[in-house]
Design a protein around this motif. Sequence first.
Motif, PDB file in Angstrom:
ATOM      1  N   THR A 196      10.046  -1.815  -9.918  1.00 59.23           N
ATOM      2  CA  THR A 196       9.621  -1.461  -8.318  1.00 59.23           C
ATOM      3  C   THR A 196      10.375  -2.411  -7.466  1.00 59.23           C
ATOM      4  O   THR A 196      11.117  -1.914  -6.558  1.00 59.23           O
ATOM      5  N   ALA A 197      10.696  -3.701  -7.784  1.00 55.90           N
ATOM      6  CA  ALA A 197      11.359  -4.618  -6.920  1.00 55.90           C
ATOM      7  C   ALA A 197      13.079  -4.497  -6.833  1.00 55.90           C
ATOM      8  O   ALA A 197      13.444  -4.122  -5.976  1.00 55.90           O
ATOM      9  N   ALA A 198      13.571  -3.989  -7.937  1.00 56.91           N
ATOM     10  CA  ALA A 198      14.841  -3.470  -8.173  1.00 56.91           C
ATOM     11  C   ALA A 198      15.276  -2.371  -7.240  1.00 56.91           C
ATOM     12  O   ALA A 198      16.269  -2.425  -6.716  1.00 56.91           O
ATOM     13  N   ARG A 200       2.623   5.856  -3.334  1.00 61.01           N
ATOM     14  CA  ARG A 200       3.745   6.742  -3.935  1.00 61.01           C
ATOM     15  C   ARG A 200       3.470   6.614  -5.583  1.00 61.01           C
ATOM     16  O   ARG A 200       3.935   7.475  -6.129  1.00 61.01           O
ATOM     17  N   PHE A 201       2.739   5.478  -5.923  1.00 65.00           N
ATOM     18  CA  PHE A 201       2.301   5.723  -7.454  1.00 65.00           C
ATOM     19  C   PHE A 201       1.324   6.654  -7.711  1.00 65.00           C
ATOM     20  O   PHE A 201       0.781   6.789  -8.898  1.00 65.00           O
ATOM     21  N   GLY A 202       0.878   7.330  -6.473  1.00 69.63           N
ATOM     22  CA  GLY A 202      -0.438   8.316  -6.736  1.00 69.63           C
ATOM     23  C   GLY A 202      -1.810   7.698  -6.591  1.00 69.63           C
ATOM     24  O   GLY A 202      -2.920   8.496  -6.799  1.00 69.63           O
ATOM     25  N   TYR A 211      -0.188  -1.821 -10.321  1.00 72.34           N
ATOM     26  CA  TYR A 211      -0.154  -0.495 -10.736  1.00 72.34           C
ATOM     27  C   TYR A 211      -0.224  -0.396 -12.122  1.00 72.34           C
ATOM     28  O   TYR A 211      -1.312   0.147 -12.875  1.00 72.34           O
ATOM     29  N   GLY A 212       0.585  -1.300 -12.810  1.00 74.81           N
ATOM     30  CA  GLY A 212       0.161  -1.531 -14.306  1.00 74.81           C
ATOM     31  C   GLY A 212      -1.118  -1.880 -14.860  1.00 74.81           C
ATOM     32  O   GLY A 212      -1.852  -1.354 -15.756  1.00 74.81           O
ATOM     33  N   ILE A 266       0.795  -1.341  -0.146  1.00 72.94           N
ATOM     34  CA  ILE A 266      -0.045   0.179  -0.011  1.00 72.94           C
ATOM     35  C   ILE A 266       0.734   1.251   0.054  1.00 72.94           C
ATOM     36  O   ILE A 266       0.540   2.192  -0.550  1.00 72.94           O
ATOM     37  N   ILE A 267       2.048   1.198   0.537  1.00 69.61           N
ATOM     38  CA  ILE A 267       2.866   2.282   0.476  1.00 69.61           C
ATOM     39  C   ILE A 267       3.480   2.486  -0.762  1.00 69.61           C
ATOM     40  O   ILE A 267       3.452   3.573  -1.556  1.00 69.61           O
ATOM     41  N   HIS A 268       3.872   1.525  -1.698  1.00 65.68           N
ATOM     42  CA  HIS A 268       3.971   1.620  -2.991  1.00 65.68           C
ATOM     43  C   HIS A 268       2.861   2.313  -3.782  1.00 65.68           C
ATOM     44  O   HIS A 268       3.128   2.933  -4.801  1.00 65.68           O
TER      45      HIS A 268
END
Length: 259
Positions: free
Chosen positions: A248-250, A35-37, A230-231, A30-32
Amino acid sequence: MRVAGVGFNCMDIYDNLQRYYPTGNSVDFIIHMSRFGIQSSMISAVGTDKHGELMIEVLRRENVDVSHLHVEEGDTAIFKMDLNGNDRVHKEKLAGVMENFALTDDDIAFVLEHGMIHTNLSGNIIEWLPRFRASGVLVVFDFTTKVNSIPEPILPNVDYAFFSYDQDDIWILEYMKWAQALGPRIVVVTLGEKGSIAYDGQSFFREGILKVPVVNTVGAGDSFCAGFMYGVIQGRTIPDSLRIGAETAAAVVAKFEPY
């Protein structure tokens, strides 16, 4: 699209390094997403200790709605952690207030205001998945390494199923076909440094990793899941979504914290 993380949260504590941070599969996810908006919420419970205070502080800082993150008398859940080189090791889980976590009627109504939820086997909400899905809420479920009999009764109530495995072989491909036939739109398997595979009922799609200096593998799967979803939210293709997940994982494995 409004997205919620529902269920388990904890503090990862590395006693030997004297470091800790708020986390949990849905917390990282959920944090990611925030951050994606994407408008994001966390529905769970923390204790009345410093760890609970830190969880709330971090989520608020990340613009996550914590109106349904309950503060219960007791201890916030923790995972005792260690590192084997740069690979995270889960040593001991102490459930704390999460042991008795259950959704309230108000929580359920709040979940139904979202278009998508993320949860896992520790989330304590499996019984509610049929209702959420029937109401049009997309269910993203992280089964981690549980590629066995545990997922079978859950999969019919899941839209996007994520698993972790160690290699691209015939067994996992057949498993993905079996799992997808039970209900999910898409089944995704992350393979660590060997990349990822997605199956939509017709075709398999593969993506490699982005090679970066690895500091800590914690959160790699959760961040990949967030990138992939997100995609999906953006209407991207499965190959594009796999690529966003890999990117994102990288970014996460190149630092100590999971987001």
